[in-house]
Design a protein around this motif. Structure first.
Motif, PDB file in Angstrom:
ATOM      1  N   PRO A 181       0.671  -1.346   0.022  1.00  0.00           N
ATOM      2  CA  PRO A 181       0.012  -0.003  -0.038  1.00  0.00           C
ATOM      3  C   PRO A 181       0.750   1.343  -0.209  1.00  0.00           C
ATOM      4  O   PRO A 181       0.487   2.250  -0.713  1.00  0.00           O
ATOM      5  N   GLN A 182       2.440   1.260   0.368  1.00  0.00           N
ATOM      6  CA  GLN A 182       3.098   2.400   1.393  1.00  0.00           C
ATOM      7  C   GLN A 182       3.863   2.947  -0.621  1.00  0.00           C
ATOM      8  O   GLN A 182       3.564   3.476  -1.243  1.00  0.00           O
ATOM      9  N   VAL A 183       4.232   1.846  -0.688  1.00  0.00           N
ATOM     10  CA  VAL A 183       4.396   2.026  -2.680  1.00  0.00           C
ATOM     11  C   VAL A 183       3.770   2.626  -3.573  1.00  0.00           C
ATOM     12  O   VAL A 183       3.973   3.529  -4.345  1.00  0.00           O
ATOM     13  N   LEU A 184       2.321   1.539  -3.390  1.00  0.00           N
ATOM     14  CA  LEU A 184       1.363   1.701  -4.510  1.00  0.00           C
ATOM     15  C   LEU A 184       0.944   3.279  -3.973  1.00  0.00           C
ATOM     16  O   LEU A 184       0.771   4.234  -5.720  1.00  0.00           O
ATOM     17  N   ALA A 185       1.086   4.247  -3.223  1.00  0.00           N
ATOM     18  CA  ALA A 185       0.577   5.326  -2.912  1.00  0.00           C
ATOM     19  C   ALA A 185       1.555   5.800  -3.176  1.00  0.00           C
ATOM     20  O   ALA A 185       1.284   7.021  -3.610  1.00  0.00           O
ATOM     21  N   ALA A 186       3.270   5.785  -3.080  1.00  0.00           N
ATOM     22  CA  ALA A 186       3.860   6.653  -3.635  1.00  0.00           C
ATOM     23  C   ALA A 186       4.566   6.776  -5.664  1.00  0.00           C
ATOM     24  O   ALA A 186       4.361   7.147  -5.619  1.00  0.00           O
ATOM     25  N   ALA A 187       4.197   5.852  -5.522  1.00  0.00           N
ATOM     26  CA  ALA A 187       4.053   5.605  -6.996  1.00  0.00           C
ATOM     27  C   ALA A 187       2.934   6.206  -7.746  1.00  0.00           C
ATOM     28  O   ALA A 187       3.316   6.788  -9.017  1.00  0.00           O
ATOM     29  N   ARG A 188       2.154   5.952  -7.516  1.00  0.00           N
ATOM     30  CA  ARG A 188       0.225   6.896  -8.173  1.00  0.00           C
ATOM     31  C   ARG A 188       0.985   8.925  -7.912  1.00  0.00           C
ATOM     32  O   ARG A 188       0.700   9.181  -8.868  1.00  0.00           O
ATOM     33  N   LEU A 189       1.510   9.049  -6.802  1.00  0.00           N
ATOM     34  CA  LEU A 189       2.436  10.564  -6.553  1.00  0.00           C
ATOM     35  C   LEU A 189       3.305  10.809  -7.866  1.00  0.00           C
ATOM     36  O   LEU A 189       3.389  11.951  -8.490  1.00  0.00           O
ATOM     37  N   GLN A 190       3.961  10.248  -7.486  1.00  0.00           N
ATOM     38  CA  GLN A 190       5.195  10.087  -8.507  1.00  0.00           C
ATOM     39  C   GLN A 190       4.183  10.356 -10.026  1.00  0.00           C
ATOM     40  O   GLN A 190       5.130  10.930 -10.852  1.00  0.00           O
ATOM     41  N   ALA A 191       3.341   9.715 -10.171  1.00  0.00           N
ATOM     42  CA  ALA A 191       3.177   9.807 -11.590  1.00  0.00           C
ATOM     43  C   ALA A 191       1.896  10.215 -12.081  1.00  0.00           C
ATOM     44  O   ALA A 191       2.413  11.838 -13.316  1.00  0.00           O
ATOM     45  N   GLN A 192       1.335  10.937 -11.091  1.00  0.00           N
ATOM     46  CA  GLN A 192       1.068  13.125 -11.159  1.00  0.00           C
ATOM     47  C   GLN A 192       2.044  13.491 -11.239  1.00  0.00           C
ATOM     48  O   GLN A 192       1.508  14.071 -12.349  1.00  0.00           O
ATOM     49  N   ARG A 193       2.852  13.883 -10.285  1.00  0.00           N
ATOM     50  CA  ARG A 193       3.871  14.598 -10.517  1.00  0.00           C
ATOM     51  C   ARG A 193       4.683  14.467 -12.118  1.00  0.00           C
ATOM     52  O   ARG A 193       4.665  15.670 -12.606  1.00  0.00           O
ATOM     53  N   GLU A 194       5.314  13.467 -12.587  1.00  0.00           N
ATOM     54  CA  GLU A 194       5.130  13.233 -13.986  1.00  0.00           C
ATOM     55  C   GLU A 194       4.465  13.727 -15.036  1.00  0.00           C
ATOM     56  O   GLU A 194       5.154  13.616 -15.846  1.00  0.00           O
ATOM     57  N   ASP A 195       3.516  13.589 -14.952  1.00  0.00           N
ATOM     58  CA  ASP A 195       2.001  14.305 -15.609  1.00  0.00           C
ATOM     59  C   ASP A 195       2.231  15.533 -15.670  1.00  0.00           C
ATOM     60  O   ASP A 195       2.175  16.380 -16.962  1.00  0.00           O
ATOM     61  N   LYS A 196       2.365  16.035 -15.089  1.00  0.00           N
ATOM     62  CA  LYS A 196       2.608  17.719 -14.632  1.00  0.00           C
ATOM     63  C   LYS A 196       3.917  18.423 -15.610  1.00  0.00           C
ATOM     64  O   LYS A 196       4.439  19.280 -16.208  1.00  0.00           O
ATOM     65  N   ALA A 197       4.796  17.061 -15.320  1.00  0.00           N
ATOM     66  CA  ALA A 197       6.366  17.257 -16.100  1.00  0.00           C
ATOM     67  C   ALA A 197       6.558  17.527 -17.474  1.00  0.00           C
ATOM     68  O   ALA A 197       6.583  18.990 -18.178  1.00  0.00           O
ATOM     69  N   LYS A 198       5.531  16.739 -17.905  1.00  0.00           N
ATOM     70  CA  LYS A 198       5.216  16.565 -19.246  1.00  0.00           C
ATOM     71  C   LYS A 198       4.375  17.438 -19.741  1.00  0.00           C
ATOM     72  O   LYS A 198       5.021  18.107 -20.476  1.00  0.00           O
ATOM     73  N   ALA A 199       3.584  18.203 -18.806  1.00  0.00           N
ATOM     74  CA  ALA A 199       2.653  19.147 -19.390  1.00  0.00           C
ATOM     75  C   ALA A 199       3.506  20.476 -19.680  1.00  0.00           C
ATOM     76  O   ALA A 199       3.840  21.403 -19.947  1.00  0.00           O
ATOM     77  N   ASP A 200       4.153  20.718 -18.721  1.00  0.00           N
ATOM     78  CA  ASP A 200       5.493  21.758 -18.278  1.00  0.00           C
ATOM     79  C   ASP A 200       6.523  21.528 -19.193  1.00  0.00           C
ATOM     80  O   ASP A 200       6.851  23.101 -19.694  1.00  0.00           O
ATOM     81  N   ILE A 201       6.526  20.907 -19.942  1.00  0.00           N
ATOM     82  CA  ILE A 201       7.793  20.418 -20.841  1.00  0.00           C
ATOM     83  C   ILE A 201       6.977  20.847 -22.178  1.00  0.00           C
ATOM     84  O   ILE A 201       7.896  21.744 -23.255  1.00  0.00           O
ATOM     85  N   LEU A 202       6.030  20.467 -22.370  1.00  0.00           N
ATOM     86  CA  LEU A 202       5.889  20.863 -23.432  1.00  0.00           C
ATOM     87  C   LEU A 202       4.896  22.660 -24.165  1.00  0.00           C
ATOM     88  O   LEU A 202       4.989  23.195 -24.800  1.00  0.00           O
ATOM     89  N   ALA A 203       4.813  23.026 -22.341  1.00  0.00           N
ATOM     90  CA  ALA A 203       4.937  24.255 -22.680  1.00  0.00           C
ATOM     91  C   ALA A 203       5.321  25.227 -22.384  1.00  0.00           C
ATOM     92  O   ALA A 203       5.002  26.406 -22.434  1.00  0.00           O
ATOM     93  N   GLY A 204       6.610  24.556 -22.497  1.00  0.00           N
ATOM     94  CA  GLY A 204       8.101  25.319 -22.533  1.00  0.00           C
ATOM     95  C   GLY A 204       8.166  25.819 -21.529  1.00  0.00           C
ATOM     96  O   GLY A 204       9.003  26.847 -21.142  1.00  0.00           O
ATOM     97  N   ARG A 205       7.997  25.823 -20.403  1.00  0.00           N
ATOM     98  CA  ARG A 205       7.701  26.024 -18.703  1.00  0.00           C
ATOM     99  C   ARG A 205       8.607  25.157 -17.610  1.00  0.00           C
ATOM    100  O   ARG A 205       8.568  25.001 -16.643  1.00  0.00           O
ATOM    101  N   TYR A 206       9.203  24.092 -18.400  1.00  0.00           N
ATOM    102  CA  TYR A 206       9.620  22.665 -17.537  1.00  0.00           C
ATOM    103  C   TYR A 206      11.287  23.913 -16.762  1.00  0.00           C
ATOM    104  O   TYR A 206      12.076  24.268 -17.290  1.00  0.00           O
ATOM    105  N   ASP A 207      10.461  23.804 -15.426  1.00  0.00           N
ATOM    106  CA  ASP A 207      12.106  24.220 -14.498  1.00  0.00           C
ATOM    107  C   ASP A 207      13.785  23.349 -14.184  1.00  0.00           C
ATOM    108  O   ASP A 207      13.282  22.068 -13.663  1.00  0.00           O
ATOM    109  N   ARG A 208      14.534  23.481 -14.670  1.00  0.00           N
ATOM    110  CA  ARG A 208      15.617  22.813 -14.967  1.00  0.00           C
ATOM    111  C   ARG A 208      16.626  23.274 -14.159  1.00  0.00           C
ATOM    112  O   ARG A 208      17.947  23.140 -13.769  1.00  0.00           O
ATOM    113  N   SER A 209      16.308  24.708 -13.688  1.00  0.00           N
ATOM    114  CA  SER A 209      17.318  25.326 -11.894  1.00  0.00           C
ATOM    115  C   SER A 209      17.979  24.194 -11.539  1.00  0.00           C
ATOM    116  O   SER A 209      18.863  24.072 -10.624  1.00  0.00           O
ATOM    117  N   TRP A 210      16.993  22.947 -11.073  1.00  0.00           N
ATOM    118  CA  TRP A 210      18.072  21.858 -10.015  1.00  0.00           C
ATOM    119  C   TRP A 210      19.302  21.613 -10.396  1.00  0.00           C
ATOM    120  O   TRP A 210      20.208  21.495  -9.768  1.00  0.00           O
TER     121      TRP A 210
END
Length: 225
Positions: A181-210
């Motif tokens: 259950p812990q792994v499942l919850a964490a994996a789902r959150l990562q999928a959400q973060r990556e979906d946002k990152a994909k959208a940011d890449i396509l929109a030209g606002r992906y933060d690369r300051s890290w």
């Protein structure tokens, strides 16, 4: 008792509802949230389609021998994944088309073989998941020894009987039901973060300051660079 031949009691199975929740989870997200130490290395995916998901039915066998694999299949229940520690040896095939067909009649969800298979065309034309270290036309012996329902090592990963096994194009991972259950919850959150990152890449606002922040922290980049 014959030393080297042992069929241990089957462990308690995880709830089917828990297993099924991993259906849409990719192996990379499971791996990332288990410190990248939960996956096999060196196995090839032989099926061209179909996701692997089920509960580990484990077998440890002498390289090149499949007697105890046959015994394990006689005990298989729907949703099992046959997980075989064949020592990584690829000189003799441990499973082939006939065993695949019989496994399917038992409801087996797929094969994970740290050893060789044969009848590759039958796996390639099927959606029955199969991962193995290699292939050869040479068939197995049927003498034993071997054990069923024991911890096994598959491509550097220890898999326990009853673990949840997931496989896709990137490989195979296994998760203990105790932490699923812990792994499942964490994996789902990562999928959400990556979906946002994909959208940011396509929109030209992906933060690369890290990238520069990480280099500065290591003293590899001047503070003003």
């Amino acid at each position: 008792m014959h030393i080297g031949f042992h069929i241990h009691p089957a462990p308690a199975r995880p709830a089917p509802e828990l297993v099924e929740q991993f259906r849409d989870i990719v192996t990379a997200h499971v791996s990332d949230n288990m410190s990248r130490m939960c996956g096999t290395v060196g196995l090839r995916r032989y099926n061209l389609r179909g996701k692997l998901l089920g509960v580990a039915l484990t077998v440890r066998t002498r390289p090149g021998d499949n007697l105890m694999i046959h015994k394990a299949l006689n005990h298989a229940v729907p949703g099992d994944v046959l997980v075989v520690d064949g020592g990584g040896d690829i000189s003799q095939a441990l499973v082939g088309e006939l065993m695949k067909m019989f496994a399917q009649t038992r409801g087996v969800a797929g094969f994970v073989i740290d050893g060789a298979i044969r009848d590759v065309a039958a796996f390639a034309s099927s959606d029955f998941p199969c991962y193995a270290r290699g292939e050869t036309h040479k068939g197995p012996y049927k003498d034993g020894p071997g054990e069923v329902h024991v911890p096994v090592t598959i491509g550097g990963l220890v898999i326990h009987p009853g673990d949840i096994v997931i496989g896709d194009e990137d490989g195979v991972v296994a998760v203990s039901p105790a932490i699923a259950p812990q792994v499942l919850a964490a994996a789902r959150l990562q999928a959400q973060r990556e979906d946002k990152a994909k959208a940011d890449i396509l929109a030209g606002r992906y933060d690369r300051s890290w990238v520069d922040a990480a280099l500065r922290a290591k003293g590899a980049l001047a503070s003003g660079a």
